[in-house]
Design an enzyme around this catalytic site. Structure first.
Site: not given
Ligand SMILES: Nc1ncnc2c1ncn2[C@@H]1O[C@H](COP(=O)(O)OP(=O)(O)O)[C@@H](O)[C@H]1O
Ligand SMILES: O=P(O)(O)OC[C@H]1O[C@](O)(COP(=O)(O)O)[C@@H](O)[C@@H]1O
Ligand SMILES: [Mg+2]
Length: 322
Positions: A246, A74, A131, A127, A13, A105, A253-255, A26, A173, A129
């Site tokens: 409501r 992703r 997290d 990110t 994300g 992560d 919007v938060q991203r 860079v 999440r 989050d």
């Molecule tokens: N266990 C994993 N091993 C290798 N690549 C991974 C793994 N988990 C995620 N990735 C790669 O990193 C990308 C981003 O991970 P994702 O969890 O979608 O977002 P974020 O890095 O924001 O947590 C994934 O689409 C995938 O290509």
């Molecule tokens: O835009 P997407 O792919 O629907 O993902 C939504 C998720 O991405 C986030 O904005 C950020 O999470 P990541 O950094 O793990 O991608 C979460 O808060 C949300 O659940």
């Molecule tokens: Mg993540």
């Protein structure tokens, strides 16, 4: 071996401040005498060769913009052993001997695997989050929380005018940090986070009834995305209390939006540190914030660290929202 030709990519994300991190990578690389390449669309760009040489001016005028100028993705294909090998082969073909991965992560797991396939990687936490258990702070978190707070302040204006209850779902999440902090900042009567199991009667209805008795007439309930069901929670509040309610899901919007000063500065520090590590021949490290200082850990160890939920802040939120 010290890296001479490095690449930078953004993955997962997007988060406000990612551009500041890319700019820092860079410009630091160039000032250290390295060649630097920008990879588009996250790990997908390593699979397809969507890679371009970056110069000082390639990152002009991006520090103030949200999103990521390198685009993100992703990538299901990269998330396979074959995908990782294919990306490593592309790096070797291009002569890239170090990669800075700005992401969450999931992206760090990818960086660990790519390092295992022979390409030294450094992770930078980007990110909204917050997290990443090894880091007290992730790039984009401050901007996202401030955006959520501003949006909920607006919701509050209309909620108050109608003596209503508004249930607002914020992103996160598996992590309630955005919800907890914005809940405190907007004076929510209840804040629901995935880290703490909630009891509908005790944690929502009783809090509303108690505040009603002391004269409160409008209510904000903040719900983390990881808890979900905000529409159902809203309906039940209306049914049980008779207060017109409501639900609003703030969503993406938060991203977006211009990064705050904190996100720009932390991203600049982290991007700089990442290139220092590659210059010094380090790999499989993640750049993190600990006690307001920028340090680094082994990625594998960092991924295994347990997340610590701020119980004290949660208690403060409970005690102040009455
Ligand atoms: N266990 C994993 N091993 C290798 N690549 C991974 C793994 N988990 C995620 N990735 C790669 O990193 C990308 C981003 O991970 P994702 O969890 O979608 O977002 P974020 O890095 O924001 O947590 C994934 O689409 C995938 O290509
Ligand atoms: O835009 P997407 O792919 O629907 O993902 C939504 C998720 O991405 C986030 O904005 C950020 O999470 P990541 O950094 O793990 O991608 C979460 O808060 C949300 O659940
Ligand atoms: Mg993540």
């Amino acid at each position: 071996m010290c890296a001479k030709k490095i690449a930078v990519l953004t993955s997962g994300g997007d988060a406000p401040g990612m551009n500041a991190a890319v700019r820092a990578v860079v410009r630091t690389a160039i000032s250290f005498g390295m060649e630097v390449y920008g990879v588009r669309h996250g790990y997908n760009g390593l699979l397809t060769g969507e890679v371009q040489k970056m110069e000082l001016r390639s990152v002009s005028n991006i520090i103030q913009h949200g999103g990521t100028a390198l685009f993100t993705a992703r990538s299901p294909e990269f998330n396979t052993p074959e995908g990782v090998q294919k990306a490593a082969a592309k790096c070797r073909e291009l002569g890239i001997d170090g990669v800075v991965v700005v992401g969450g992560d999931g992206s760090f797991r990818g960086a660990r695997d790519l390092t295992g396939a022979g390409v030294p990687c450094i992770g930078v936490p980007g990110t909204i989050d917050n997290d990443i258990s090894s880091s007290e702070y992730t790039i984009g978190y401050d901007t996202a929380m401030n955006t959520a707070m501003e949006m909920i302040d607006r919701i509050r204006d209309t909620t108050e005018s109608h003596d209503r209850c508004s249930v607002v779902e914020v992103m996160g999440r598996r992590c309630g940090d955005i919800a907890l902090n914005t809940g405190i900042a907007v004076g929510a009567i209840a804040t629901l986070v995935p880290e703490v199991k909630y009891d509908f009667e005790k944690d929502i209805i009783e809090r509303i009834r108690y505040a009603q008795k002391t004269g409160k007439r409008h209510f904000i309930v903040v719900v983390a995305e990881g808890v979900g069901h905000s529409e159902d929670i809203c309906k039940r509040i209306q049914e049980e209390t008779g207060i017109e309610s409501r639900a609003t899901i703030l969503g993406h919007v938060q991203r977006g939006g211009s990064p705050t000063l904190r996100d720009r500065v932390v991203a600049s520090q982290m991007g700089y540190h990442a290139v220092e590590l590659l210059r010094d021949g380090k790999s499989n490290r993640v750049v993190v914030m600990q006690g307001e200082r920028i340090v680094d850990f082994d990625i594998t160890e960092a991924l295994e660290m347990p997340r610590v939920f701020d119980e004290k802040l949660y208690k403060i939120s409970q005690d102040l929202s009455r």
